[in-house]
Design a protein around this motif. Structure first.
Motif, PDB file in Angstrom:
ATOM      1  N   GLY A  63       0.826  -1.197   0.000  1.00  8.98           N
ATOM      2  CA  GLY A  63       0.000   0.000   0.000  1.00  8.98           C
ATOM      3  C   GLY A  63       0.856   1.240   0.000  1.00  8.98           C
ATOM      4  O   GLY A  63       2.081   1.170   0.145  1.00  8.98           O
ATOM      5  N   LYS A  64       0.212   2.384  -0.137  1.00  9.29           N
ATOM      6  CA  LYS A  64       0.937   3.649  -0.156  1.00  9.29           C
ATOM      7  C   LYS A  64       0.452   4.523   0.999  1.00  9.29           C
ATOM      8  O   LYS A  64      -0.763   4.584   1.268  1.00  9.29           O
ATOM      9  CB  LYS A  64       0.654   4.333  -1.505  1.00  9.29           C
ATOM     10  CG  LYS A  64       1.736   5.232  -1.922  1.00  9.29           C
ATOM     11  CD  LYS A  64       1.618   5.695  -3.349  1.00  9.29           C
ATOM     12  CE  LYS A  64       2.586   6.839  -3.508  1.00  9.29           C
ATOM     13  NZ  LYS A  64       2.171   7.885  -4.302  1.00  9.29           N
ATOM     14  N   ARG A  65       1.394   5.186   1.660  1.00  9.44           N
ATOM     15  CA  ARG A  65       1.031   6.065   2.771  1.00  9.44           C
ATOM     16  C   ARG A  65       1.011   7.526   2.317  1.00  9.44           C
ATOM     17  O   ARG A  65       1.874   7.944   1.552  1.00  9.44           O
ATOM     18  CB  ARG A  65       2.052   5.968   3.893  1.00  9.44           C
ATOM     19  CG  ARG A  65       2.151   4.656   4.606  1.00  9.44           C
ATOM     20  CD  ARG A  65       3.383   4.789   5.480  1.00  9.44           C
ATOM     21  NE  ARG A  65       3.562   3.684   6.387  1.00  9.44           N
ATOM     22  CZ  ARG A  65       4.268   2.611   6.078  1.00  9.44           C
ATOM     23  NH1 ARG A  65       4.821   2.493   4.899  1.00  9.44           N
ATOM     24  NH2 ARG A  65       4.439   1.669   6.969  1.00  9.44           N
ATOM     25  N   TYR A  85      -2.960   8.411   5.817  1.00  9.42           N
ATOM     26  CA  TYR A  85      -3.890   7.379   5.337  1.00  9.42           C
ATOM     27  C   TYR A  85      -3.143   6.432   4.427  1.00  9.42           C
ATOM     28  O   TYR A  85      -2.116   6.792   3.842  1.00  9.42           O
ATOM     29  CB  TYR A  85      -5.158   7.962   4.704  1.00  9.42           C
ATOM     30  CG  TYR A  85      -5.058   8.615   3.355  1.00  9.42           C
ATOM     31  CD1 TYR A  85      -4.785   9.972   3.245  1.00  9.42           C
ATOM     32  CD2 TYR A  85      -5.262   7.889   2.185  1.00  9.42           C
ATOM     33  CE1 TYR A  85      -4.718  10.583   2.003  1.00  9.42           C
ATOM     34  CE2 TYR A  85      -5.197   8.498   0.938  1.00  9.42           C
ATOM     35  CZ  TYR A  85      -4.916   9.848   0.856  1.00  9.42           C
ATOM     36  OH  TYR A  85      -4.844  10.449  -0.358  1.00  9.42           O
ATOM     37  N   THR A  87      -3.452   3.675   1.317  1.00 14.68           N
ATOM     38  CA  THR A  87      -4.284   3.198   0.214  1.00 14.68           C
ATOM     39  C   THR A  87      -3.732   1.863  -0.267  1.00 14.68           C
ATOM     40  O   THR A  87      -2.543   1.738  -0.536  1.00 14.68           O
ATOM     41  CB  THR A  87      -4.317   4.236  -0.920  1.00 14.68           C
ATOM     42  OG1 THR A  87      -4.987   5.400  -0.419  1.00 14.68           O
ATOM     43  CG2 THR A  87      -5.096   3.739  -2.121  1.00 14.68           C
ATOM     44  N   GLY A  91      -8.940  -0.610  -0.863  1.00 13.57           N
ATOM     45  CA  GLY A  91      -9.536   0.575  -0.237  1.00 13.57           C
ATOM     46  C   GLY A  91      -8.517   1.436   0.476  1.00 13.57           C
ATOM     47  O   GLY A  91      -7.315   1.213   0.379  1.00 13.57           O
ATOM     48  N   SER A  92      -9.030   2.439   1.222  1.00  8.83           N
ATOM     49  CA  SER A  92      -8.159   3.351   1.963  1.00  8.83           C
ATOM     50  C   SER A  92      -8.542   3.361   3.443  1.00  8.83           C
ATOM     51  O   SER A  92      -9.715   3.186   3.789  1.00  8.83           O
ATOM     52  CB  SER A  92      -8.290   4.773   1.401  1.00  8.83           C
ATOM     53  OG  SER A  92      -7.842   4.797   0.077  1.00  8.83           O
ATOM     54  N   GLU A 119     -13.735   9.500   3.086  1.00  4.00           N
ATOM     55  CA  GLU A 119     -14.675   8.892   2.137  1.00  4.00           C
ATOM     56  C   GLU A 119     -15.209   9.949   1.155  1.00  4.00           C
ATOM     57  O   GLU A 119     -15.240   9.736  -0.049  1.00  4.00           O
ATOM     58  CB  GLU A 119     -15.827   8.301   2.945  1.00  4.00           C
ATOM     59  CG  GLU A 119     -16.765   7.436   2.181  1.00  4.00           C
ATOM     60  CD  GLU A 119     -17.637   6.669   3.151  1.00  4.00           C
ATOM     61  OE1 GLU A 119     -17.349   5.507   3.421  1.00  4.00           O
ATOM     62  OE2 GLU A 119     -18.616   7.245   3.656  1.00  4.00           O
ATOM     63  N   LEU A 122     -12.203  11.243  -1.087  1.00  2.00           N
ATOM     64  CA  LEU A 122     -11.740  10.323  -2.133  1.00  2.00           C
ATOM     65  C   LEU A 122     -12.873   9.914  -3.074  1.00  2.00           C
ATOM     66  O   LEU A 122     -12.626   9.424  -4.172  1.00  2.00           O
ATOM     67  CB  LEU A 122     -11.157   9.041  -1.500  1.00  2.00           C
ATOM     68  CG  LEU A 122      -9.887   9.182  -0.656  1.00  2.00           C
ATOM     69  CD1 LEU A 122      -9.548   7.846  -0.001  1.00  2.00           C
ATOM     70  CD2 LEU A 122      -8.721   9.646  -1.512  1.00  2.00           C
ATOM     71  N   ARG A 124     -14.863   7.453  -2.445  1.00  4.82           N
ATOM     72  CA  ARG A 124     -14.917   5.986  -2.390  1.00  4.82           C
ATOM     73  C   ARG A 124     -15.229   5.563  -0.960  1.00  4.82           C
ATOM     74  O   ARG A 124     -14.824   6.270  -0.012  1.00  4.82           O
ATOM     75  CB  ARG A 124     -13.552   5.395  -2.754  1.00  4.82           C
ATOM     76  CG  ARG A 124     -13.388   5.180  -4.264  1.00  4.82           C
ATOM     77  CD  ARG A 124     -12.079   4.501  -4.556  1.00  4.82           C
ATOM     78  NE  ARG A 124     -10.981   5.463  -4.509  1.00  4.82           N
ATOM     79  CZ  ARG A 124      -9.825   5.243  -3.898  1.00  4.82           C
ATOM     80  NH1 ARG A 124      -9.605   4.130  -3.261  1.00  4.82           N
ATOM     81  NH2 ARG A 124      -8.882   6.158  -3.909  1.00  4.82           N
ATOM     82  N   VAL A 126     -15.050   4.164   2.685  1.00  2.77           N
ATOM     83  CA  VAL A 126     -13.971   3.880   3.648  1.00  2.77           C
ATOM     84  C   VAL A 126     -14.604   3.043   4.751  1.00  2.77           C
ATOM     85  O   VAL A 126     -15.543   3.487   5.404  1.00  2.77           O
ATOM     86  CB  VAL A 126     -13.357   5.195   4.197  1.00  2.77           C
ATOM     87  CG1 VAL A 126     -12.414   4.924   5.362  1.00  2.77           C
ATOM     88  CG2 VAL A 126     -12.613   5.957   3.095  1.00  2.77           C
TER      89      VAL A 126
END
Ligand code: SF4
Length: 191
Positions: A63-65, A85, A87, A91-92, A119, A122, A124, A126
């Motif tokens: 994932g990416k921070r 956060y 991702t 999801g995130s 949420e 983005l 999307r 959460v």
């Protein structure tokens, strides 16, 4: 027009509603306590170290921070700066760093407010997030259940109601809160 609330207002409201009164109704200058200074330093240190850590702490593999992200939702009338956060493909997840060993109710709802905000930001869903307990080096997952989301929105409504009514709230029932409070000088009725 309703004021744009801050995510930290949720934490403060659950700690003591008078803090909301002193922030929005009758603004006063608050004194920075040594505890707050230590908290700020620990946050910075954690963010620095976090970049080198594995995501295993969060039960995630890849994932990416993203750090210190300013989030704003016109729909919720809410804003805040999220510590981090993550991702991942599914999801995130918001992450709030806390300089404490014990998860308190106000921390939980603050995190849920970040989840709602993220949420919206983005666009999307959460489904939950983490509170990272700095002294323990451990992350606790908090699920954004339908009930928890509803209660978080009710808290935002209660905060707005307090500001609108301009009513000075009662002293919190739990003893000990006033001793550590940066607004203590303004409350004449606490021991
Ligand atoms: S001193 Fe006590 S009553 Fe006053 S704001 Fe702080 S916690 Fe609330």
């Amino acid at each position: 027009m309703d004021p744009v609330l801050k995510v930290s207002d949720i934490k403060q409201y659950l700690y003591c509603p008078r803090i909301i009164y002193f922030t929005y109704v009758l603004p006063v200058e608050k004194k920075t306590t040594p505890k707050m200074e230590v908290g700020k330093e620990e946050h910075l240190k954690t963010a620095r170290l976090e970049g080198r850590r594995r995501l295993r702490t969060y039960g995630l593999t890849e994932g990416k921070r993203f750090f210190n992200t300013y989030l704003f939702s016109p729909r919720l009338g809410l804003e805040g700066v999220l510590d981090m956060y993550i991702t991942v493909p599914r999801g995130s997840f918001p992450v709030d760093f806390k300089n404490t060993c014990r998860l308190a109710v106000n921390h939980k709802y603050q995190l849920l407010a970040y989840a709602l905000l993220l949420e919206d930001w983005l666009g999307r869903p959460v489904r939950g997030g983490f509170i990272y307990l700095i002294p323990l080096g451990r992350a606790v997952y908090v699920e954004a259940t339908p009930e928890a989301r509803l209660y978080t929105k009710r808290l935002l409504g209660a905060i707005r109601g307090l500001i609108e009514r301009e009513q000075f709230p009662a002293v919190p029932r739990r003893a000990g809160r006033c001793a550590d409070c940066e607004y203590r000088n303004y409350c004449g009725d606490v021991g």
